[in-house]
Scaffold this motif. Structure first.
Motif, PDB file in Angstrom:
ATOM      1  N   THR A  35      39.831 -43.202 -42.053  1.00 21.05           N
ATOM      2  CA  THR A  35      40.259 -42.244 -41.032  1.00 21.05           C
ATOM      3  C   THR A  35      40.940 -41.078 -41.728  1.00 21.05           C
ATOM      4  O   THR A  35      41.825 -41.296 -42.575  1.00 21.05           O
ATOM      5  CB  THR A  35      41.238 -42.885 -40.033  1.00 21.05           C
ATOM      6  N   ILE A  36      40.540 -39.865 -41.403  1.00 21.06           N
ATOM      7  CA  ILE A  36      41.172 -38.660 -41.943  1.00 21.06           C
ATOM      8  C   ILE A  36      41.832 -37.932 -40.777  1.00 21.06           C
ATOM      9  O   ILE A  36      41.147 -37.434 -39.884  1.00 21.06           O
ATOM     10  CB  ILE A  36      40.142 -37.751 -42.637  1.00 21.06           C
ATOM     11  N   PRO A  37      43.170 -37.878 -40.749  1.00 25.97           N
ATOM     12  CA  PRO A  37      43.856 -37.233 -39.623  1.00 25.97           C
ATOM     13  C   PRO A  37      43.582 -35.731 -39.565  1.00 25.97           C
ATOM     14  O   PRO A  37      43.269 -35.096 -40.582  1.00 25.97           O
ATOM     15  CB  PRO A  37      45.338 -37.515 -39.906  1.00 25.97           C
ATOM     16  N   ALA A  38      43.696 -35.176 -38.383  1.00 26.26           N
ATOM     17  CA  ALA A  38      43.529 -33.737 -38.206  1.00 26.26           C
ATOM     18  C   ALA A  38      44.601 -32.985 -38.973  1.00 26.26           C
ATOM     19  O   ALA A  38      45.755 -33.418 -39.062  1.00 26.26           O
ATOM     20  CB  ALA A  38      43.603 -33.384 -36.721  1.00 26.26           C
ATOM     21  N   GLY A  39      44.209 -31.847 -39.542  1.00 22.04           N
ATOM     22  CA  GLY A  39      45.161 -30.983 -40.213  1.00 22.04           C
ATOM     23  C   GLY A  39      45.521 -31.379 -41.624  1.00 22.04           C
ATOM     24  O   GLY A  39      46.419 -30.793 -42.223  1.00 22.04           O
ATOM     25  N   THR A  40      44.826 -32.366 -42.200  1.00 19.95           N
ATOM     26  CA  THR A  40      45.105 -32.779 -43.576  1.00 19.95           C
ATOM     27  C   THR A  40      44.096 -32.150 -44.528  1.00 19.95           C
ATOM     28  O   THR A  40      43.039 -31.663 -44.121  1.00 19.95           O
ATOM     29  CB  THR A  40      45.052 -34.305 -43.713  1.00 19.95           C
ATOM     30  N   LYS A  41      44.426 -32.179 -45.804  1.00 28.47           N
ATOM     31  CA  LYS A  41      43.527 -31.700 -46.858  1.00 28.47           C
ATOM     32  C   LYS A  41      43.253 -32.885 -47.772  1.00 28.47           C
ATOM     33  O   LYS A  41      44.122 -33.299 -48.548  1.00 28.47           O
ATOM     34  CB  LYS A  41      44.162 -30.544 -47.627  1.00 28.47           C
ATOM     35  N   THR A  42      42.061 -33.439 -47.669  1.00 25.79           N
ATOM     36  CA  THR A  42      41.727 -34.694 -48.332  1.00 25.79           C
ATOM     37  C   THR A  42      40.676 -34.483 -49.405  1.00 25.79           C
ATOM     38  O   THR A  42      39.634 -33.862 -49.147  1.00 25.79           O
ATOM     39  CB  THR A  42      41.219 -35.730 -47.314  1.00 25.79           C
ATOM     40  N   ALA A  43      40.944 -35.007 -50.582  1.00 29.65           N
ATOM     41  CA  ALA A  43      39.955 -35.011 -51.659  1.00 29.65           C
ATOM     42  C   ALA A  43      39.128 -36.285 -51.541  1.00 29.65           C
ATOM     43  O   ALA A  43      39.671 -37.387 -51.510  1.00 29.65           O
ATOM     44  CB  ALA A  43      40.659 -34.961 -53.011  1.00 29.65           C
ATOM     45  N   TYR A  44      37.816 -36.128 -51.441  1.00 28.71           N
ATOM     46  CA  TYR A  44      36.907 -37.265 -51.398  1.00 28.71           C
ATOM     47  C   TYR A  44      36.327 -37.390 -52.801  1.00 28.71           C
ATOM     48  O   TYR A  44      35.471 -36.606 -53.209  1.00 28.71           O
ATOM     49  CB  TYR A  44      35.831 -37.024 -50.345  1.00 28.71           C
ATOM     50  N   ILE A  45      36.830 -38.356 -53.551  1.00 24.19           N
ATOM     51  CA  ILE A  45      36.640 -38.397 -55.001  1.00 24.19           C
ATOM     52  C   ILE A  45      35.784 -39.592 -55.390  1.00 24.19           C
ATOM     53  O   ILE A  45      35.921 -40.686 -54.835  1.00 24.19           O
ATOM     54  CB  ILE A  45      38.003 -38.500 -55.727  1.00 24.19           C
ATOM     55  N   GLY A  46      34.929 -39.390 -56.379  1.00 26.68           N
ATOM     56  CA  GLY A  46      34.137 -40.480 -56.921  1.00 26.68           C
ATOM     57  C   GLY A  46      33.278 -39.994 -58.065  1.00 26.68           C
ATOM     58  O   GLY A  46      33.017 -38.796 -58.198  1.00 26.68           O
ATOM     59  N   ALA A  47      32.833 -40.931 -58.890  1.00 25.97           N
ATOM     60  CA  ALA A  47      31.945 -40.579 -59.991  1.00 25.97           C
ATOM     61  C   ALA A  47      30.576 -40.189 -59.448  1.00 25.97           C
ATOM     62  O   ALA A  47      30.275 -40.369 -58.264  1.00 25.97           O
ATOM     63  CB  ALA A  47      31.821 -41.767 -60.952  1.00 25.97           C
ATOM     64  N   ASN A  48      29.728 -39.639 -60.310  1.00 27.89           N
ATOM     65  CA  ASN A  48      28.358 -39.331 -59.901  1.00 27.89           C
ATOM     66  C   ASN A  48      27.685 -40.604 -59.394  1.00 27.89           C
ATOM     67  O   ASN A  48      27.760 -41.653 -60.036  1.00 27.89           O
ATOM     68  CB  ASN A  48      27.560 -38.767 -61.083  1.00 27.89           C
ATOM     69  N   GLY A  49      27.015 -40.497 -58.244  1.00 26.46           N
ATOM     70  CA  GLY A  49      26.345 -41.657 -57.678  1.00 26.46           C
ATOM     71  C   GLY A  49      27.235 -42.561 -56.862  1.00 26.46           C
ATOM     72  O   GLY A  49      26.800 -43.639 -56.430  1.00 26.46           O
ATOM     73  N   ALA A  50      28.485 -42.136 -56.598  1.00 26.32           N
ATOM     74  CA  ALA A  50      29.412 -42.986 -55.847  1.00 26.32           C
ATOM     75  C   ALA A  50      29.170 -42.945 -54.353  1.00 26.32           C
ATOM     76  O   ALA A  50      29.726 -43.753 -53.615  1.00 26.32           O
ATOM     77  CB  ALA A  50      30.861 -42.573 -56.147  1.00 26.32           C
ATOM     78  N   GLY A  51      28.378 -42.005 -53.871  1.00 21.64           N
ATOM     79  CA  GLY A  51      28.076 -41.909 -52.449  1.00 21.64           C
ATOM     80  C   GLY A  51      28.821 -40.815 -51.722  1.00 21.64           C
ATOM     81  O   GLY A  51      28.774 -40.746 -50.482  1.00 21.64           O
ATOM     82  N   LYS A  52      29.474 -39.926 -52.459  1.00 23.63           N
ATOM     83  CA  LYS A  52      30.274 -38.868 -51.824  1.00 23.63           C
ATOM     84  C   LYS A  52      29.402 -37.919 -51.009  1.00 23.63           C
ATOM     85  O   LYS A  52      29.647 -37.706 -49.819  1.00 23.63           O
ATOM     86  CB  LYS A  52      31.034 -38.058 -52.895  1.00 23.63           C
ATOM     87  N   SER A  53      28.410 -37.331 -51.649  1.00 19.42           N
ATOM     88  CA  SER A  53      27.586 -36.329 -50.966  1.00 19.42           C
ATOM     89  C   SER A  53      26.812 -36.952 -49.810  1.00 19.42           C
ATOM     90  O   SER A  53      26.622 -36.317 -48.764  1.00 19.42           O
ATOM     91  CB  SER A  53      26.628 -35.671 -51.954  1.00 19.42           C
ATOM     92  N   THR A  54      26.374 -38.193 -49.968  1.00 23.48           N
ATOM     93  CA  THR A  54      25.662 -38.872 -48.885  1.00 23.48           C
ATOM     94  C   THR A  54      26.565 -39.041 -47.673  1.00 23.48           C
ATOM     95  O   THR A  54      26.152 -38.814 -46.527  1.00 23.48           O
ATOM     96  CB  THR A  54      25.154 -40.244 -49.365  1.00 23.48           C
TER      97      THR A  54
END
Length: 348
Positions: free
Chosen positions: A44-63
């Motif tokens: 869950t990402i609350p409204a108004g936050t700035k969240t880094a979605y971090i992972g190595a290549n192939g971790a599923g971030k872009s998907t």
């Protein structure tokens, strides 16, 4: 604001047999394997936050980002953005979000940036006052007028990324998803982009989700982190909480009237087994210690007892080192919180 519930995305990949005979056989009989890019992700990402979605290549971030923006449909599970299922209600979702993908354009390839902006203005029905305000901001921070009337296809990567970033914010979206937004930008423009998104967040309360391999982007923009590894969430919390998972920390110090640096380092390593001490180029001594054996208080107490300290500094752990350990191990090991990490005192 943004919710993912047991989100799964699988891809069916055709297997090709080696050699000429194998290639011919593939024409008539195909074998497939299933690749799970996102494996039961929940967050869950609350409204108004700035969240880094971090992972190595192939971790599923872009998907995951593509599912949140409605580009892809989950294999199972579901996600919500502003109480909208993005892949079921793509148009409603698109009106409230801004998106930047580092290698994909939302601009019209054969039109200039100003022309693309005018089209976006009509698509999103942007009020005149909002449109003028945002263009003025982009002129000030991104020097957007310098792009002139050159077609987008003739712009350099850095020039196009400036326009992509501006376009993603043009309609004052409630949520922005930025995937590698500063690729191709020089240091000055990277700073301008960081200032821009922080300004928009401060003024409008925009929710920001950033994926980036640039640690400086993450540190300058985000206040929380969501770390994925091999398609699964391994950490969610503040950046500070993530830093506390470091398995090693360090103390830097200077001392008066002490022995040569090599003798000082040897004395520290004898007195604190498992610790490594090295001499830095600026004359300070760096002490690296495992947090499962020592606290910063214990290390500082030893240094105060044995040396006449002129200066002492215990910096935050390096975010890149923390992430490298997570990616290397494939799991996160919790570490106890540490004592305050900065001291400036001269021993008299």
């Amino acid at each position: 604001m943004i919710v993912a519930e047991n989100l799964v995305k699988e891809f069916r990949i055709a297997e090709r047999r080696p050699g000429l005979v194998g290639s011919l056989a593939t024409l008539f009989t195909r074998e497939h394997r299933i690749v799970r890019a996102v494996d039961g992700v929940s967050f869950t990402i609350p409204a108004g936050t700035k969240t880094a979605y971090i992972g190595a290549n192939g971790a599923g971030k872009s998907t995951t980002i593509k599912m949140l923006t409605g580009i892809m449909t989950p294999t199972s599970g579901r996600c919500l953005v502003r109480d909208i299922e993005p892949y079921r209600h793509r148009q409603a979702n698109a009106r409230g979000i801004g998106v930047v993908f580092g290698q994909r354009s939302q601009l019209w390839w054969d039109l200039s940036v100003p022309d693309s902006f005018r089209i976006l203005r009509r698509i999103y029905d942007i009020p005149d006052a909002v449109y003028r305000r945002n263009l003025a901001l982009y002129r000030e921070l991104l020097d957007i007028d310098a792009l002139g009337t050159t077609p987008v296809r003739q712009l350099s990567l850095g020039q196009r990324m400036r326009a992509e970033i501006a376009a993603s914010l043009l309609h004052d979206p409630a949520v922005v998803f930025w995937d590698e937004p500063t690729i191709g930008l020089d240091m000055v423009l990277k700073d301008a982009v960081r200032h821009l998104v922080n300004h928009v967040h401060r003024e409008l309360g925009t929710t920001v989700v950033l994926t980036s391999h640039d640690i400086t982007d993450i540190a300058a923009i985000c206040d929380s982190a969501l770390v994925v590894d091999r398609g699964r969430v391994v950490h969610q919390g503040s950046i500070r909480d993530l830093l506390r998972t470091a398995d090693r920390r360090c103390v830097l110090f200077e001392h008066r009237n002490g022995p040569p640096p090599e003798h000082t380092c040897a004395q520290i390593e004898r007195g604190l087994p498992g610790v490594s001490a090295t001499s830095a180029e600026d004359g300070r001594i760096r002490v690296d210690y495992p947090v499962d054996r020592f606290t910063s208080r214990q290390v500082l107490a030893f240094l105060l007892e044995h040396f006449d300290l002129a200066d002492c500094y215990a910096p935050e752990p390096d975010l890149e080192d923390v992430l490298r350990r997570i990616y290397g191990s494939g799991r996160q090991e919790p570490v106890p919180a540490q004592t305050p990490d900065r001291c400036r005192e001269g021993a008299q």
